[in-house]
Structure formats: structure tokens, C-alpha cells
Scaffold this active site. Sequence first.
Site, PDB file in Angstrom:
ATOM      1  N   LYS A 194       0.823  -1.207   0.000  1.00 55.34           N
ATOM      2  CA  LYS A 194       0.000   0.000   0.000  1.00 55.34           C
ATOM      3  C   LYS A 194       0.865   1.268   0.000  1.00 55.34           C
ATOM      4  O   LYS A 194       0.412   2.320  -0.410  1.00 55.34           O
ATOM      5  CB  LYS A 194      -0.972  -0.033   1.165  1.00 55.34           C
ATOM      6  CG  LYS A 194      -1.946  -1.198   0.982  1.00 55.34           C
ATOM      7  CD  LYS A 194      -3.089  -1.215   1.930  1.00 55.34           C
ATOM      8  CE  LYS A 194      -4.078  -2.302   1.553  1.00 55.34           C
ATOM      9  NZ  LYS A 194      -3.514  -3.665   1.650  1.00 55.34           N
TER      10      LYS A 194
HETATM   11  C1  LIG Z   1      -4.221  -4.738   1.097  1.00 48.03           C
HETATM   12  C2  LIG Z   1      -3.459  -6.008   0.922  1.00 48.03           C
HETATM   13  C3  LIG Z   1      -3.876  -7.011   0.005  1.00 48.03           C
HETATM   14  C4  LIG Z   1      -5.159  -6.877  -0.795  1.00 48.03           C
HETATM   15  O1  LIG Z   1      -5.067  -5.913  -1.801  1.00 48.03           O
HETATM   16  P1  LIG Z   1      -6.386  -5.296  -2.470  1.00 48.03           P
HETATM   17  O2  LIG Z   1      -5.915  -4.150  -3.267  1.00 48.03           O
HETATM   18  O3  LIG Z   1      -7.278  -4.887  -1.323  1.00 48.03           O
HETATM   19  O4  LIG Z   1      -7.009  -6.374  -3.299  1.00 48.03           O
HETATM   20  C5  LIG Z   1      -3.088  -8.137  -0.154  1.00 48.03           C
HETATM   21  N1  LIG Z   1      -1.957  -8.309   0.573  1.00 48.03           N
HETATM   22  C6  LIG Z   1      -1.532  -7.377   1.463  1.00 48.03           C
HETATM   23  C7  LIG Z   1      -0.294  -7.651   2.238  1.00 48.03           C
HETATM   24  C8  LIG Z   1      -2.255  -6.204   1.659  1.00 48.03           C
HETATM   25  O5  LIG Z   1      -1.820  -5.286   2.554  1.00 48.03           O
END
Ligand SMILES: *Cc1c(COP(=O)(O)O)cnc(C)c1O
Length: 475
Positions: free
Chosen positions: A116
Site C-alpha cells: 500500500k
Molecule cells: C491490502 C493487501 C492485500 C489486498 O489488496 P487489495 O488491493 O485490497 O485487493 C493483499 N496483501 C496485502 C499484504 C495487503 O496489505
Amino acid sequence: MTSYVSTRGEWARDPQPFCAILLEGLAPDGGLAAPEAYPRLQPGALEAMAPMGYRDLAFAVLSRFIGDIPHAELRALIDRTYTAATFGSEAITPVTRLEAGVHLLHISNGPTLAFKDIALQLLGNLFERVLAREHRELNVVGATSGDTGSSAEYAMRGKRGVRVFMLSPDGRMSPFQTAQMFSLADPNIHNLAIDGVFDECQDIVKAISGDASFKRRYAIGTVNSINWARVAAQVVYYFKGYFAVAPSIGAPVDFAVPTGNFGNILAGHVAKEMGLPIGRLILATNENDVLDEFFRTGRYRPRASAETHATSSPSMDISKASNFERYIFDIVGRDPEIVRDLWHQLEREGGFDLSETPHWTNVEASGFVSGTSTHADRIATIRATFERTGVVIDPHTADALKVGRDRADPVVPLVCIETALPAKFAATIREALGCDPARPAIYANLESRPQRFERLPADAERVKAYIAAHAGSPV
Ligand SMILES: *Cc1c(COP(=O)(O)O)cnc(C)c1O
């Protein structure tokens, strides 16, 4: 210049520029902002982009989505965001070969060790720029069970004009996640440890967002995963991953993506719509398999939060994938009336089914395939991958690798997306390997650093009073 419309029809006659949708959550009609049309790559564009480093590539992609920030300024903002100091290497999202035909795209080398950061670090700089120009301030209020909250805090710390109020369930995050957030000493970061579970934190945020006069008075905003700028920032690493492994420009490459809110894989879909020759987008869910069910059967049936399983890949424990509406908008020929009807049906009947409709051929043509991975699969995949290659992967990446290998095409290179570093999920790594994962040096002694947070009851009025007292001068 790309302008934006709502998936439910608002702004159709008056498409909005990028900066107008940047700070908004939902569109006024309850839909999501989407480009009026995807910017298509011209002949020769892929060849020109192939040798680019991350920052040049990010500019090439993002300047096609952001028409109302002067190029020189956007360029400088990107150069400030994607640095080796913040992301660990000049490659920003390096690709490594795991085994014949299978690669890992490392998008989790940012400050909080989860992907993120790629989008939120950019968002922090975009917010600061837009707020300064409009002489505005913003109080970001959010709820987190782990990754999003820390990414948002590391992106907004020290930014002028922005304060963050992050609610988390007291005592329910991992010690690492808790320390990552609570050890921040920046005065514009407020950690609110709520006496309750994550859903109660989420409900308080909804209550605050639903109070229009409080929201206006205290300039409340969010950074949740429906923010379009986050999706746009994530499109860049699909290009990076593609160029790193494609045997020739134009040859297909498949991507395996661990999916929760459908933000990451939606960016892959956008890259494909722009003309990047992605073969298939392999969607992996954990035991919360709503999206796998959709791509296998055409039925979309989000679960209630009480039916959502708490798993060992917790960032994918999502009942309702908030970005899915943008994909469906494309599937139904970008007709907002059909989107509205489907979402009404979702409210009335708890789901919809596209399998017997003319839209299903569009789903099949979009290149998505899917599968589910369980706790036992994660443990087995982490263990087998370590034994075969010496590489330790986190549980979310393990979900993607498990489903990706099951669905792999022997003649198409597979890029499996690594969304977090194993250091964040030590308990699961210990279960799989019997030892602790390596931890980046910047996080040595993390848990013993002083922590700063405020304990509050699960009561929206008490949280509002705290925000009012710390939100700067009301407008
Ligand atoms: C947020 C997250 C996901 C999921 O991603 P999306 O964009 O919500 O589909 C997968 N793995 C990790 C480690 C995350 O932080």
C-alpha cells in the site's frame, strides 16, 4: 486529457479533472470515480517505455491520468516519491526469478513493508500539493486492522495541511503492526486505540463521515482503497513487471495477485485496457472467496462481516470488495444505468448473477481467472518455496503463488505479486518454517520504542470530541 465520471452516472455531462476527485470519497450518487475513457497507448509507446526506470515509467503512466498538474510539477512530485531511500532500491519494484517461468514482483519494499506504500506515498505528496494550492487543510479519519493505517500514517507524517486520526482495535493488531503505528512521534499523527473490534472502529468512521455538518466543519477526509489515485499509482508496477519478464514486447505475461478489496488487481485490469499485453490476471483469494465464486460462476454474493473469516492472510479478509464496481462498470459497457440496477439488486437481494446475461462473455474476455487458497495451502507453499529456493514469502504472497502455480500456462511467464514482507507476519512464518523471518534493519527493536496513542471507548461522540479538540481551527 483524462477526465472522470461516476460509475453510477454523475458527472457524465460534466467530467471532472483529476484534482477535483482526488480528495473525495464516493461520488455524490454513491458511485466511484472512473476515467471517462482509458488512455490507450499509441503504437511505439511500449517500445519507448520498456527501457525506462521506475520514475520515468511512473511519469509516462500517471501523466496520462493526471491532466491538471503541470508536467514539470508532476515530474518533481514523482521524483520525490519513488526514491531508493524510501523503497530500498533504484528499481523500486524489483523482479526476481523464483523458478522456471515464475517470477516475484516485489512491491512491498516501502516504509511499512506492505504494497500500500506504493500508492499512499504518492497520495501524501499529491494531497500536500492540492491542499496548499487551495489553501485548505484536511483531517484524514480512518479505521485499520493493520496495513492500511500504517501505510497512511507513514505517507502523511509531517505533511503540511494534513492530520491523521487512525482508529484501531485496542490490543488486536500484531505487536509489530501496533509498534509500527504507535511509535510515530509526528505531531500530525493521532493513534486512537478503540476499546472494541475492527468493525466498531469502521462504524465510528462511517458515523463521522455520515455527519455532514461535522465533516464540513472539521474538513474530514479519507484515504480508503476506493481513492482513484491509489489505483492509478498501482498501474505503474504492472508495466515494470511486464517489461522485466516479457521475452519480447507484445508477448503475453500472466500476473497472479492476492486480492482483498480488488484495488491491486483492478490496476492490472486498467494496465491491460491501456494496451499492456497482459495475458491473464489470476485472482487469488483466501478462505474469504467471494471473488473466486464470482469468476467461477458469475454469482456475486458479498458476505456479512459476521461471516468473514479471520485468516492468516488478514489483509485479504474482506467481505465486500470496494473497487469491484469499477470493473463491473467496464463489463457492462460502461452503462451507469446497468451499474445502478445491479447495485440496487445487491441491496435488495444480497447479490447478483451475470452468468446468464450478455455481460458474461465480457467477463470471460477480460482475462480474469481465479482460485482459493487456504491456511494449509499457505503453510505448505511457504515451506515448499523455502525448501526449493531459499526464499521466504509472506502469507498473502503464498496465496497468490499457490493459485498462480495451479493456473500457470507452461509457455507464458508468470509474475506473482509479493504484497508484504514476511517480517510483518512472524507467527505464520514460525508455523511454516520453525524460525523467525528476517527483519529489515530499520525495524530492529521496533517493539521497544516509546509508543504514543490515546485510548478511547467505542463511542463516535467521544471520538468526535477528540478530533474537534485536535483538528486545528474549524472552517
Ligand atoms: C491490502 C493487501 C492485500 C489486498 O489488496 P487489495 O488491493 O485490497 O485487493 C493483499 N496483501 C496485502 C499484504 C495487503 O496489505
